[in-house]
Design a protein around this motif. Structure first.
Motif, PDB file in Angstrom:
ATOM      1  N   GLN A   1     -12.354 -26.434  43.849  1.00 33.82           N
ATOM      2  CA  GLN A   1     -11.249 -25.503  44.024  1.00 33.82           C
ATOM      3  C   GLN A   1     -11.214 -24.468  42.893  1.00 33.82           C
ATOM      4  O   GLN A   1     -11.075 -23.271  43.128  1.00 33.82           O
ATOM      5  CB  GLN A   1      -9.923 -26.284  44.057  1.00 33.82           C
TER       6      GLN A   1
ATOM      7  N   PRO B   1     -14.686 -21.637  42.074  1.00 34.65           N
ATOM      8  CA  PRO B   1     -14.712 -20.379  42.821  1.00 34.65           C
ATOM      9  C   PRO B   1     -13.552 -19.455  42.430  1.00 34.65           C
ATOM     10  O   PRO B   1     -13.714 -18.241  42.389  1.00 34.65           O
ATOM     11  CB  PRO B   1     -14.578 -20.826  44.281  1.00 34.65           C
ATOM     12  N   THR B   2     -12.393 -20.034  42.128  1.00 34.41           N
ATOM     13  CA  THR B   2     -11.243 -19.207  41.746  1.00 34.41           C
ATOM     14  C   THR B   2     -11.514 -18.501  40.417  1.00 34.41           C
ATOM     15  O   THR B   2     -11.268 -17.302  40.273  1.00 34.41           O
ATOM     16  CB  THR B   2      -9.976 -20.077  41.627  1.00 34.41           C
TER      17      THR B   2
ATOM     18  N   GLU C   1     -17.414 -17.712  46.205  1.00 34.16           N
ATOM     19  CA  GLU C   1     -17.254 -18.784  47.193  1.00 34.16           C
ATOM     20  C   GLU C   1     -18.211 -19.921  46.831  1.00 34.16           C
ATOM     21  O   GLU C   1     -19.238 -19.682  46.189  1.00 34.16           O
ATOM     22  CB  GLU C   1     -17.641 -18.268  48.591  1.00 34.16           C
TER      23      GLU C   1
ATOM     24  N   LEU D   1      -0.674 -21.933  33.415  1.00 35.19           N
ATOM     25  CA  LEU D   1       0.560 -22.554  33.894  1.00 35.19           C
ATOM     26  C   LEU D   1       1.724 -22.392  32.926  1.00 35.19           C
ATOM     27  O   LEU D   1       2.881 -22.373  33.340  1.00 35.19           O
ATOM     28  CB  LEU D   1       0.316 -24.042  34.172  1.00 35.19           C
TER      29      LEU D   1
ATOM     30  N   MET E   1       0.688 -26.088  45.953  1.00 40.22           N
ATOM     31  CA  MET E   1       0.208 -24.714  46.162  1.00 40.22           C
ATOM     32  C   MET E   1      -0.657 -24.634  47.429  1.00 40.22           C
ATOM     33  O   MET E   1      -0.449 -23.769  48.293  1.00 40.22           O
ATOM     34  CB  MET E   1      -0.610 -24.289  44.933  1.00 40.22           C
TER      35      MET E   1
ATOM     36  N   TRP F   1       1.426 -25.155  50.605  1.00 33.93           N
ATOM     37  CA  TRP F   1       2.240 -23.987  50.975  1.00 33.93           C
ATOM     38  C   TRP F   1       1.360 -22.890  51.593  1.00 33.93           C
ATOM     39  O   TRP F   1       1.701 -22.315  52.634  1.00 33.93           O
ATOM     40  CB  TRP F   1       2.986 -23.455  49.748  1.00 33.93           C
ATOM     41  N   LEU F   2       0.225 -22.627  50.938  1.00 37.00           N
ATOM     42  CA  LEU F   2      -0.667 -21.568  51.452  1.00 37.00           C
ATOM     43  C   LEU F   2      -1.121 -21.891  52.872  1.00 37.00           C
ATOM     44  O   LEU F   2      -1.146 -21.035  53.744  1.00 37.00           O
ATOM     45  CB  LEU F   2      -1.893 -21.414  50.545  1.00 37.00           C
ATOM     46  N   GLU F   3      -1.489 -23.148  53.098  1.00 37.70           N
ATOM     47  CA  GLU F   3      -2.056 -23.547  54.388  1.00 37.70           C
ATOM     48  C   GLU F   3      -0.997 -23.586  55.487  1.00 37.70           C
ATOM     49  O   GLU F   3      -1.228 -23.147  56.606  1.00 37.70           O
ATOM     50  CB  GLU F   3      -2.708 -24.935  54.219  1.00 37.70           C
TER      51      GLU F   3
ATOM     52  N   SER G   1       2.351 -19.928  54.518  1.00 27.24           N
ATOM     53  CA  SER G   1       2.162 -18.516  54.137  1.00 27.24           C
ATOM     54  C   SER G   1       2.246 -17.600  55.347  1.00 27.24           C
ATOM     55  O   SER G   1       2.653 -16.443  55.228  1.00 27.24           O
ATOM     56  CB  SER G   1       0.840 -18.336  53.405  1.00 27.24           C
ATOM     57  N   ALA G   2       1.880 -18.098  56.531  1.00 34.26           N
ATOM     58  CA  ALA G   2       1.940 -17.248  57.732  1.00 34.26           C
ATOM     59  C   ALA G   2       3.357 -17.173  58.295  1.00 34.26           C
ATOM     60  O   ALA G   2       3.609 -16.394  59.210  1.00 34.26           O
ATOM     61  CB  ALA G   2       0.993 -17.796  58.792  1.00 34.26           C
TER      62      ALA G   2
ATOM     63  N   VAL H   1       6.201 -16.690  56.384  1.00 36.22           N
ATOM     64  CA  VAL H   1       7.155 -16.080  55.448  1.00 36.22           C
ATOM     65  C   VAL H   1       8.079 -15.136  56.205  1.00 36.22           C
ATOM     66  O   VAL H   1       7.638 -14.377  57.058  1.00 36.22           O
ATOM     67  CB  VAL H   1       6.389 -15.317  54.339  1.00 36.22           C
TER      68      VAL H   1
ATOM     69  N   LEU I   1      10.161 -23.023  49.498  1.00 38.19           N
ATOM     70  CA  LEU I   1       9.431 -22.493  48.345  1.00 38.19           C
ATOM     71  C   LEU I   1       8.410 -23.549  47.928  1.00 38.19           C
ATOM     72  O   LEU I   1       8.554 -24.730  48.280  1.00 38.19           O
ATOM     73  CB  LEU I   1      10.388 -22.223  47.188  1.00 38.19           C
ATOM     74  N   ILE I   2       7.405 -23.119  47.165  1.00 42.82           N
ATOM     75  CA  ILE I   2       6.387 -24.097  46.727  1.00 42.82           C
ATOM     76  C   ILE I   2       7.038 -25.247  45.958  1.00 42.82           C
ATOM     77  O   ILE I   2       6.728 -26.416  46.170  1.00 42.82           O
ATOM     78  CB  ILE I   2       5.322 -23.406  45.859  1.00 42.82           C
ATOM     79  N   GLN I   3       7.991 -24.880  45.066  1.00 44.10           N
ATOM     80  CA  GLN I   3       8.608 -25.933  44.241  1.00 44.10           C
ATOM     81  C   GLN I   3       9.519 -26.856  45.040  1.00 44.10           C
ATOM     82  O   GLN I   3       9.936 -27.890  44.538  1.00 44.10           O
ATOM     83  CB  GLN I   3       9.335 -25.348  43.017  1.00 44.10           C
TER      84      GLN I   3
END
Lengths: 393, 66
Positions: free
Chosen positions: A59, A62-63, A68, A191, A318, A321-323, A326-327, A329, A336-338
């Motif tokens: 993870q 690549p970030t 990739e 962080l 994180m 939430w993204l998976e 995020s679509a 919103v 929220l993520i938290q």
């Protein structure tokens, strides 16, 4: 489970299963209900740490590099083989030692694929070494992983003489610690919303830590002057690392002061266990005091374990939430993520893990402290269950 | 293109802010310390194009509908 289609999540989930099994067996051992040291250490320092690191590196790398993963099927295969290898190792240690060569062979194959993929991903980026000092540590770490597994396999096969402490240190001091150094140099400033105090010091630490590690591995069998000097050098490097992160922690944040992120808090306290653990290890090498149990638990359960807990409190909410959200919103009911983890439980676990670890690590001095194996195991199991719940929220 | 500088914001607050702004504006220029690869991948799979460049001391990611 929607989240399991993500490779890093699959690694982290399987690691959590080994965490639960490993801490429960460790607690039984500490309380005198059986002898599970080999399987406990391989489930935690082996399977749990390794699978978390593999997932986190797939993870993070690549970030950090802005790239990739190069060959996804190779990474997928490393997931299957590493789990197969660790399951076989666990079974071999519990039931049938004759299976060790096969189990070790499968694990080594998985680690070779993982190392290949990490190097292939890094080398696909021009001047990858400029991006972050974390990449340097990660590349060194995977070399130690392959070396440590190969050494154990050759030892089990009788090709080379086998020293368990050398194997354990190549894996923990080489693979696990180097990854932890790199991960913390990257994640801790990010962080805590602060700039790393000094990249130059981090780069110097890279050379010091690796030189010291190689000296320690070479000198382990004799425990002579080379070993002592290398241990002193590793200790000095660790203090430099702790100083760099402490200066980062106490520096001014990028933006306005906000409450310290739970992940960064776990990592900051983990650092204190790390300093105590390496100091205990050096004191043991020179004075024969304190015992290995204290050194090992301060370093592995304290420094590495709490760093992983902190990192997972960042990565899993994180990614979830993204998976999942995020679509969506703007739609009602999007958390929220938290909100994806229980904040009160996180605070309770923070206190329970730190307090019970600090006491349990010294149970070889005062046997009554072994009782803290119970809250420690319960806290780790509660953490693992909470992480599974995060993925389902 | 409107700029959204998320540097200094807690990481757990960033994705929802970015996605909400995109929902409102359809495009934006994101300014961030680290190249946000997971968010970029997610956006590209949802019909956005992301163009990232390192300028000075931060990443600038220009996000548009394809």
């Amino acid at each position: 489970m929607q989240m399991l289609k993500l490779l890093p999540v699959r690694f982290l989930c399987s690691a959590l299963v080994y965490l639960i099994a490993g801490v429960l067996l460790g607690a039984l051992d500490a309380l005198g209900y059986g002898s599970f040291k080999s399987v406990h250490s391989h489930l935690l320092a082996g399977a749990f740490f390794t699978l978390v690191i593999m997932g986190a590196m797939y993870q993070l790398l690549p970030t950090i590099l802005g790239a990739e993963i190069r060959h996804r099927p190779v990474a997928e295969l490393s997931f299957v083989l590493s789990n197969l290898g660790f399951l076989a190792l666990g079974y071999a240690f519990l039931r049938d030692y004759s299976l060790l060569p096969a189990a070790g062979g499968i694990a080594l194959a998985a680690f070779l694929l993982f190392a290949f993929e990490v190097f292939a991903t890094a080398l696909s980026v021009r001047e990858f070494y400029r991006r972050s000092v974390a990449v340097w540590f990660f590349l060194a770490a995977v070399v130690y992983l392959v070396a440590g597994a190969a050494y154990a396999l050759l030892g089990v096969l009788g090709v080379v003489g086998f020293d368990a402490a050398t194997h354990a240190h190549i894996m923990t001091l080489g693979f696990v610690a180097m990854t932890n150094f790199g991960g913390l140099y990257e994640l801790f400033p990010m962080l805590s919303l602060r700039k790393l105090h000094s990249r130059k010091l981090a780069e110097a630490h890279f050379f010091i830590a690796n030189l010291a590690a190689l000296g320690m591995f070479a000198g382990f069998a004799e425990r002579g002057m080379l070993f002592l000097l290398s241990s002193a050098l590793f200790l000095a490097g660790f203090y430099l690392f702790a100083y760099n992160l402490a200066r980062t922690y106490f520096s001014k944040p990028h933006g306005p002061e906000v409450e310290m992120d739970i992940s960064a808090r776990f990592m900051a306290y983990a650092l204190a266990f790390g300093v105590a653990g390496v100091t205990a290890g050096f004191a043991r090498a020179v004075l024969g005091f304190p015992d290995t149990f204290t050194h090992v638990h301060l370093i592995l359960a304290g420094w590495v374990g709490l760093t992983i807990v902190g990192a997972m409190y960042h990565i899993l909410p994180m990614l979830t939430w993204l998976e999942k959200y995020s679509a969506k919103v703007g739609q009602p009911g999007v958390p929220l993520i938290q909100d994806l983890y229980n904040k009160r439980l996180a605070r309770v676990l923070f206190i329970a893990l730190n307090a019970s670890l600090a006491l349990f690590a010294f149970s070889s001095f005062l046997p009554a402290l072994s009782l803290f194996a119970i809250p420690l195991a319960l806290a780790f199991v509660a953490f693992a269950v909470e992480m599974f719940l995060v993925l389902g929220r | 293109m409107e700029k959204l500088d998320v540097r200094g914001l807690p990481h757990s607050e960033r994705p929802q802010l970015i996605f909400r702004k995109l929902e409102e504006l359809g495009e934006l220029e994101l300014i961030v310390e680290v190249k946000p690869v997971p968010v970029m991948n997610m956006l590209e799979s949802r019909g956005y194009s992301c163009e990232a460049s390192f300028e000075g001391d931060a990443w600038h990611v220009r996000i548009r509908k394809k």
